[in-house]
Write an enzyme that holds these catalytic residues in place. Structure first.
Site, PDB file in Angstrom:
ATOM      1  CB  CYS A 146      -7.334 -21.191 -28.032  1.00  0.00           C
ATOM      2  SG  CYS A 146      -7.584 -19.476 -27.546  1.00  0.00           S
ATOM      3  CB  CYS A 152      -6.785 -18.311 -23.687  1.00  0.00           C
ATOM      4  SG  CYS A 152      -7.730 -17.679 -25.078  1.00  0.00           S
ATOM      5  CG  ASP A 202      26.216   1.967   1.059  1.00  0.00           C
ATOM      6  OD1 ASP A 202      27.433   2.199   1.062  1.00  0.00           O
ATOM      7  OD2 ASP A 202      25.378   2.742   1.551  1.00  0.00           O
ATOM      8  CB  THR A 204      26.931   4.563   5.768  1.00  0.00           C
ATOM      9  OG1 THR A 204      28.288   4.368   6.163  1.00  0.00           O
ATOM     10  CG2 THR A 204      26.282   5.589   6.684  1.00  0.00           C
ATOM     11  CG  ASP A 208      21.626   4.500   1.946  1.00  0.00           C
ATOM     12  OD1 ASP A 208      22.788   4.167   1.637  1.00  0.00           O
ATOM     13  OD2 ASP A 208      21.372   5.241   2.907  1.00  0.00           O
ATOM     14  CG  ASP A 252      -9.373 -22.626 -24.637  1.00  0.00           C
ATOM     15  OD1 ASP A 252      -8.139 -22.464 -24.665  1.00  0.00           O
ATOM     16  OD2 ASP A 252     -10.188 -21.690 -24.757  1.00  0.00           O
TER      17      ASP A 252
END
Length: 454
Positions: free
Chosen positions: A106, A108, A150, A152, A347, A433
């Protein structure tokens, strides 16, 4: 629009980008492009094209489960049917073992191993101002090999500060007091830098009268009975004489990417102030941490080359300057073509196309709405150090996922073999399990306690 760190003077005949902020004075502009062709429209188009070119990352578990689940059903059926039919086995025994194998198989624990770790990682990051838009982003962050940043507002605070005060006919504190008197009430970025320095230094605040802004030159007024002018060295040359030594000092400040404003009192140079948008306090440590990981760093900015190179040299990274939005997009594509997994940090609206094109776009928290909307992740506190922390979190989550998958599959393999050999039965299979599901969930929850090392 271009990412300049201080306002850029425009004179008659100069082009003006759509989206430019007018810092002062009244402008009369002539429209030279239709709305569909202006700067903002081109940025939007570039963002849309970049987003369309990005394909979502397929999860390993999704691919694996397409094979795993049918395989478990087939193995369970074969174990239940083949031995009784071909080897005379007891039907009840082998059907029992077949059911045990179905239970062991199984998925799960296997299925929950990835989303549990991702949910815990996203939650832990969000608590610390590191926001990521989903598991695919969190996974890709750990694979980053190049970062374009970037300048600034990203590597720098985006606000000029007074770095140097040089006295002439007056001492430094008097020069600062005179400049602050003329700039009182102004919202110009350089004026705010002067007023901020005057406040922090505790200088005596003087009162100016007859204050007037002179377009393209500076500001003038009367302070303590003296006619005072504050402006650029070029404008000052028409009012007073700078000494050769002062010219050399101003040239040195300009070479460092600093903007110089000179104070003239009654046609005599009283002194001058140098200002620059300085790097964030944690920029050096954050970039050093990234370089230690072997990540290539490059600064992309629309600011002038002199200022960009001065800031980049102080941070120890490569700089590309005087770039428009399409130039930043092009450079990100070039890095990707060289085989790098690229993150773009920015930004502003001029960063949006590159943020969309990059494998991971990271917006600084104080940025524009366009940057935040386009980016895959955001650093809410605006710290450069948060970027390596975000990568560390990604690696921690991926390590946790690998542990969970190992636990889930390892237990299944062990009990699959012991069940076929008749050592274990249905109840141990049930415990295995359920136990695997509990173990992977508990292991994933450890990520809620994650803390940056710095």
């Amino acid at each position: 629009m271009t990412g300049e760190s201080v306002p850029k003077r425009k004179v008659e005949g100069d082009p003006v980008f759509a989206g430019t902020i007018n810092g002062g004075s009244v402008l009369r502009v002539c429209v030279t492009a239709a709305a569909a062709d202006n700067t903002i429209a081109r940025v939007v188009k570039l963002v849309e094209e970049a987003q369309e070119s990005k394909s979502p990352t397929e999860r390993f578990i999704d691919r694996f489960s397409k094979v795993y689940t049918p395989a478990v059903l087939v193995v369970g059926a074969l174990v239940a049917v083949v031995p009784p039919l071909l080897f005379g086995g007891v039907w009840s025994d082998w059907i029992y073992k077949g059911l045990a194998i179905l239970l062991i198989g199984c998925p799960c624990a296997l299925v929950i191993s990835t989303p549990a770790a991702i949910a815990a990682g996203l939650s832990s990051g969000a608590r610390r101002g590191l926001l990521m838009k989903g598991g695919a982003v969190l996974e890709t962050l750990g694979k980053i090999t190049a970062i374009a940043l970037d300048k600034t507002g990203t590597l720098t605070a985006g606000k000029p500060v007074v770095t140097d005060i040089v006295g002439g006919a007056r001492d430094g504190s008097a020069v600062l007091a005179l400049a602050a008197a003329l700039e009182t009430g102004s919202s110009h970025p350089l004026a705010l830098a002067i007023l901020g320095r005057a406040k922090s230094d505790g200088v005596e605040m003087l009162t100016a009268s007859e204050t007037q802004a002179i377009a393209g030159e500076g500001v003038e007024g009367v302070v303590a009975g003296h006619r005072v002018f504050l402006g650029s060295p070029l404008a000052v040359a028409r009012r007073a004489s700078l000494t050769p030594e002062q010219d050399v000092e101003i040239a040195a400040f300009n070479a460092d990417g600093k903007t110089v404003s000179v104070i003239v009192v009654d046609r005599e140079v009283a002194g001058f102030l140098a200002m620059r948008d300085e790097a964030r306090p944690d920029a050096v440590s954050g970039l050093t941490s990234l370089k230690a990981r072997g990540i290539r760093l490059v600064m992309l900015t629309g600011d002038n080359r002199r200022t960009a190179e001065a800031v980049a040299s102080g941070l120890g990274i490569e700089a590309r300057a005087e770039l428009l939005p399409q130039d930043k997009l092009r450079i990100v594509k070039e890095l990707q073509a060289e085989g790098f997994v690229v993150a773009k940090v920015g930004d502003g609206i001029n960063d949006a196309p590159a943020l969309a094109q990059a494998d991971v776009g990271i917006a600084m928290g104080g940025g524009t709405d366009v940057a935040l909307e386009t980016a895959d992740a955001a650093v809410l506190h605006g710290r450069v150090q948060d970027i390596p922390d975000m990568i560390t979190l990604s690696k921690s989550v991926m390590g946790n996922i690998h542990q969970n998958i190992t636990i889930a599959l390892g237990l299944k393999v062990v009990f699959l073999v012991t069940t076929v050999l008749g050592i274990t039965g249905l109840w141990p299979a049930i415990l295995a399990d359920t136990g695997a599901t509990v173990l992977v969930t508990a292991n994933a929850m450890r990520l809620l306690r994650w803390r940056p090392k710095t």
